[in-house]
Every structure is written in structure tokens, then in C-alpha cells.
Design a protein around this motif. Structure first.
Motif, mmCIF file in Angstrom:
data_model
loop_
_atom_site.group_PDB
_atom_site.id
_atom_site.type_symbol
_atom_site.label_atom_id
_atom_site.label_comp_id
_atom_site.label_asym_id
_atom_site.label_seq_id
_atom_site.Cartn_x
_atom_site.Cartn_y
_atom_site.Cartn_z
ATOM 1 N N ASN A 186 -0.278 -32.703 31.099
ATOM 2 C CA ASN A 186 1.062 -33.280 31.201
ATOM 3 C C ASN A 186 1.871 -32.767 30.012
ATOM 4 O O ASN A 186 1.421 -32.839 28.869
ATOM 5 C CB ASN A 186 0.945 -34.803 31.159
ATOM 6 N N ILE A 187 3.050 -32.256 30.285
ATOM 7 C CA ILE A 187 3.875 -31.642 29.254
ATOM 8 C C ILE A 187 4.271 -32.641 28.154
ATOM 9 O O ILE A 187 4.554 -32.278 27.028
ATOM 10 C CB ILE A 187 5.117 -30.952 29.901
ATOM 11 N N ARG A 188 4.187 -33.931 28.481
ATOM 12 C CA ARG A 188 4.543 -34.953 27.479
ATOM 13 C C ARG A 188 3.484 -35.097 26.391
ATOM 14 O O ARG A 188 3.687 -35.779 25.406
ATOM 15 C CB ARG A 188 4.735 -36.313 28.154
ATOM 16 N N GLN A 189 2.335 -34.478 26.601
ATOM 17 C CA GLN A 189 1.275 -34.569 25.579
ATOM 18 C C GLN A 189 1.490 -33.601 24.432
ATOM 19 O O GLN A 189 0.741 -33.637 23.468
ATOM 20 C CB GLN A 189 -0.082 -34.219 26.218
ATOM 21 N N ILE A 190 2.453 -32.704 24.564
ATOM 22 C CA ILE A 190 2.515 -31.668 23.542
ATOM 23 C C ILE A 190 3.683 -31.797 22.570
ATOM 24 O O ILE A 190 4.742 -32.322 22.895
ATOM 25 C CB ILE A 190 2.500 -30.237 24.139
ATOM 26 N N ALA A 191 3.422 -31.320 21.373
ATOM 27 C CA ALA A 191 4.450 -31.219 20.350
ATOM 28 C C ALA A 191 4.487 -29.758 19.911
ATOM 29 O O ALA A 191 3.467 -29.065 19.945
ATOM 30 C CB ALA A 191 4.095 -32.112 19.169
ATOM 31 N N VAL A 192 5.667 -29.314 19.541
ATOM 32 C CA VAL A 192 5.833 -27.917 19.143
ATOM 33 C C VAL A 192 6.289 -27.856 17.687
ATOM 34 O O VAL A 192 7.155 -28.616 17.258
ATOM 35 C CB VAL A 192 6.895 -27.228 20.042
ATOM 36 N N LEU A 193 5.655 -26.973 16.932
ATOM 37 C CA LEU A 193 6.061 -26.744 15.547
ATOM 38 C C LEU A 193 6.244 -25.247 15.347
ATOM 39 O O LEU A 193 5.645 -24.446 16.051
ATOM 40 C CB LEU A 193 4.956 -27.228 14.591
ATOM 41 N N VAL A 194 7.068 -24.882 14.379
ATOM 42 C CA VAL A 194 7.171 -23.464 14.028
ATOM 43 C C VAL A 194 6.950 -23.316 12.527
ATOM 44 O O VAL A 194 7.210 -24.250 11.762
ATOM 45 C CB VAL A 194 8.544 -22.861 14.407
ATOM 46 N N THR A 195 6.468 -22.156 12.111
ATOM 47 C CA THR A 195 6.268 -21.943 10.681
ATOM 48 C C THR A 195 7.613 -21.643 10.026
ATOM 49 O O THR A 195 8.555 -21.187 10.677
ATOM 50 C CB THR A 195 5.281 -20.798 10.384
ATOM 51 N N VAL A 196 7.665 -21.931 8.744
ATOM 52 C CA VAL A 196 8.914 -21.809 8.002
ATOM 53 C C VAL A 196 8.695 -20.887 6.810
ATOM 54 O O VAL A 196 7.672 -20.968 6.134
ATOM 55 C CB VAL A 196 9.358 -23.200 7.491
ATOM 56 N N THR A 197 9.656 -20.015 6.583
ATOM 57 C CA THR A 197 9.601 -19.142 5.420
ATOM 58 C C THR A 197 10.759 -19.479 4.493
ATOM 59 O O THR A 197 11.907 -19.508 4.931
ATOM 60 C CB THR A 197 9.713 -17.664 5.842
ATOM 61 N N ILE A 198 10.450 -19.748 3.246
ATOM 62 C CA ILE A 198 11.509 -19.936 2.247
ATOM 63 C C ILE A 198 11.366 -18.824 1.211
ATOM 64 O O ILE A 198 10.397 -18.782 0.461
ATOM 65 C CB ILE A 198 11.405 -21.310 1.540
ATOM 66 N N PRO A 199 12.319 -17.892 1.174
ATOM 67 C CA PRO A 199 12.233 -16.834 0.162
ATOM 68 C C PRO A 199 12.274 -17.457 -1.243
ATOM 69 O O PRO A 199 12.978 -18.435 -1.462
ATOM 70 C CB PRO A 199 13.483 -15.991 0.416
ATOM 71 N N LYS A 200 11.495 -16.891 -2.128
ATOM 72 C CA LYS A 200 11.361 -17.447 -3.474
ATOM 73 C C LYS A 200 12.723 -17.679 -4.141
ATOM 74 O O LYS A 200 13.539 -16.758 -4.243
ATOM 75 C CB LYS A 200 10.535 -16.480 -4.324
ATOM 76 N N TYR A 259 -1.191 -33.804 21.202
ATOM 77 C CA TYR A 259 -1.504 -34.883 20.258
ATOM 78 C C TYR A 259 -2.333 -35.984 20.903
ATOM 79 O O TYR A 259 -2.803 -36.887 20.218
ATOM 80 C CB TYR A 259 -0.241 -35.431 19.585
ATOM 81 N N VAL A 260 -2.506 -35.918 22.209
ATOM 82 C CA VAL A 260 -3.400 -36.878 22.863
ATOM 83 C C VAL A 260 -4.855 -36.413 22.684
ATOM 84 O O VAL A 260 -5.721 -37.158 22.245
ATOM 85 C CB VAL A 260 -3.050 -37.028 24.360
ATOM 86 N N ALA A 261 -5.080 -35.128 23.001
ATOM 87 C CA ALA A 261 -6.435 -34.575 22.883
ATOM 88 C C ALA A 261 -6.750 -34.097 21.463
ATOM 89 O O ALA A 261 -7.883 -33.723 21.169
ATOM 90 C CB ALA A 261 -6.609 -33.427 23.867
ATOM 91 N N LYS A 262 -5.732 -34.095 20.570
ATOM 92 C CA LYS A 262 -5.889 -33.629 19.174
ATOM 93 C C LYS A 262 -6.346 -32.169 19.117
ATOM 94 O O LYS A 262 -7.306 -31.831 18.410
ATOM 95 C CB LYS A 262 -6.895 -34.481 18.389
ATOM 96 N N LYS A 263 -5.671 -31.357 19.902
ATOM 97 C CA LYS A 263 -6.008 -29.932 19.904
ATOM 98 C C LYS A 263 -4.768 -29.118 19.610
ATOM 99 O O LYS A 263 -3.671 -29.460 20.048
ATOM 100 C CB LYS A 263 -6.577 -29.522 21.259
ATOM 101 N N GLY A 264 -4.963 -28.027 18.867
ATOM 102 C CA GLY A 264 -3.828 -27.184 18.519
ATOM 103 C C GLY A 264 -4.118 -25.721 18.785
ATOM 104 O O GLY A 264 -5.277 -25.292 18.805
ATOM 105 N N LEU A 265 -3.030 -24.965 18.998
ATOM 106 C CA LEU A 265 -3.161 -23.534 19.263
ATOM 107 C C LEU A 265 -1.850 -22.855 18.884
ATOM 108 O O LEU A 265 -0.781 -23.360 19.202
ATOM 109 C CB LEU A 265 -3.449 -23.321 20.764
#
Lengths: 79, 150
Positions: B91-105, B123-129
Motif C-alpha cells: 500500500n502506497i500509504r506505507q512509504i515515506a520518501v527522503l532525499v539526501t542533502v548536500t551543504i557546501p562547506k 515505515y510499517v515493515a521498517k524497511k528501507g531502500l
């Protein structure tokens, strides 16, 4: 690196369950057909390398910059 | 008993106490760090869109990530059937999306979101990819500050 020569139409197996077939060669482009298990993911190398580099950069943020960025976007969201 | 469900881990931001059920298992690790499997999400601060995706095994492995939707409402990602299966998504409601962030020094105003390698969490099954996006219509480096100047 293992190097093999194949002609269009010829294939090779990786283990028992991955089959790669050379479908055609047109100039500098080679078309490959992949028969792979359902849970196998396939990614193009250049995309993969780009993300690897981004992951590395996401690790390098100094705490100072991190908190500064946090400030910056908190303020902006409150506008 | 409740005590057993918590654990103290070392992170880039110092020691943090986390709940056992906040551990997310990445069966394939992250791209470039495929030997580390257990991660947790740590908020940098309350109300901050930034979080650390922190390895439980390596205190130095804490990637800066953000919720892309705080910055970019219409961000869409594609999941293949294989990826859905790895994440056990039904179910698409089980997922959360994150992106990596770059902060130049030293240049926090030039912060960019990396939209081509979203990290998807069930976040229901506690699995990430981490899921490379091939035909993405979004820029690799999205700069929220540049957007604000429009």
C-alpha cells in the motif's frame, strides 16, 4: 575482469538465474536483453556513481553548516 | 521492561536514545555503503526539515537527509515491482520518501537536495531502500534557495 566475446543472438548466464542476451549491435550501441529474477534491480552505472557521490557529500556536512541551514529553512517556512 | 525497548547509540550529533522500533533495515545498505544495514532517523531539531539517517553500526555514518515535500510539493518517484517487493510495499500509504542533502562547506544558503537517489522507507515493515531514478524529470541538484528567489 572476465572478458567474453558474443555475437548478436548469443547469450550468457550468470549463475543459473541471470541470462544476458546480446540482441543487436548498431554502430556504437549494443542492445542487451536481461532475464533476471524478480527481486533483481538493474541500474545504469552512471546513475549509480552519481548517487554514490551524493551520499558521500551528504556525510560531510559540518555541524555548524547543518545548524545554519536548519535556521535558514525554518525561518523561510514560517513566512 | 520498557527499558529494553530503548537503546543509546552514538551519532554525529552525539549520543542519542532511540526506540528499538525506530530501527529501519536496509537489506542492500545505501549506495556506496552496502555493508551497513541498520539505520535510524534522527531529527536535527524540532520543526527542522532535516534529519540524519544514522547507521547504528558506525557513528560516523550519518547522512543528512530531508523530506523533499517540505520544499517541492510535486516531487514524484518511480518504484519498480522488484523494489516494491524488497520494501514489502503493498500500500502506497506505507512509504515515506527522503532525499539526501548536500551543504557546501560554509555555504548553507547553497544547500541542495539530491533528487536522483531518493531513499524510500516502508515505515510499517521498517524497511528501507535507496532507489536510483533513471528517467527523472527533476534536476539532480535542486536548490531550495534558488526557488525562493523566483
Amino acid at each position: 575482469m572476465l572478458i567474453l566475446t558474443r555475437r548478436p543472438g548469443e547469450a550468457l548466464y550468470l549463475d543459473d538465474n541471470i541470462k544476458i542476451t546480446v540482441l543487436s549491435v548498431q554502430g556504437r550501441q549494443i542492445k542487451l536483453g536481461l532475464e533476471i529474477p524478480e527481486e533483481t534491480t538493474v541500474y545504469r552505472e552512471e546513475v549509480y556513481l552519481k548517487i554514490k557521490e551524493q551520499n558521500r557529500l551528504a556525510l560531510e556536512t559540518s555541524q555548524q553548516d547543518l545548524f545554519a541551514a536548519t535556521e535558514l529553512w525554518q525561518k523561510k517556512e514560517k513566512k | 521492561m520498557a527499558k529494553e525497548r530503548k537503546k543509546v547509540i552514538r551519532t554525529r550529533l552525539g549520543e542519542r536514545e532511540i526506540m528499538d522500533d525506530s530501527i529501519i533495515y536496509f537489506s542492500r545498505g545505501l549506495i556506496g555503503f552496502d555493508d551497513k544495514r541498520d539505520f535510524t532517523l534522527i531529527r536535527v531539531r524540532e520543526d527542522s526539515p532535516f534529519m540524519l539517517l544514522q547507521s547504528l553500526e558506525d557513528p560516523n555514518l550519518g547522512l543528512l537527509v530531508a523530506d523533499p515535500y517540505s520544499f517541492l510539493e510535486e516531487y514524484e518517484i518511480r518504484l519498480s515491482e522488484a523494489e516494491k517487493r524488497i520494501l514489502r510495499v503493498d500500500n502506497i500509504r506505507q512509504i515515506a520518501v527522503l532525499v539526501t542533502v548536500t551543504i557546501p562547506k560554509g555555504k548553507p544558503e547553497q544547500t541542495t537536495l539530491n533528487l536522483s537517489g531518493p531513499i524510500v522507507i516502508n515505515y510499517v515493515a521498517k524497511k528501507g531502500l535507496q532507489i536510483p531514478q533513471v528517467d527523472s524529470k527533476y534536476p539532480t541538484h535542486y536548490c531550495p534557495a534558488a526557488e525562493d528567489l523566483k
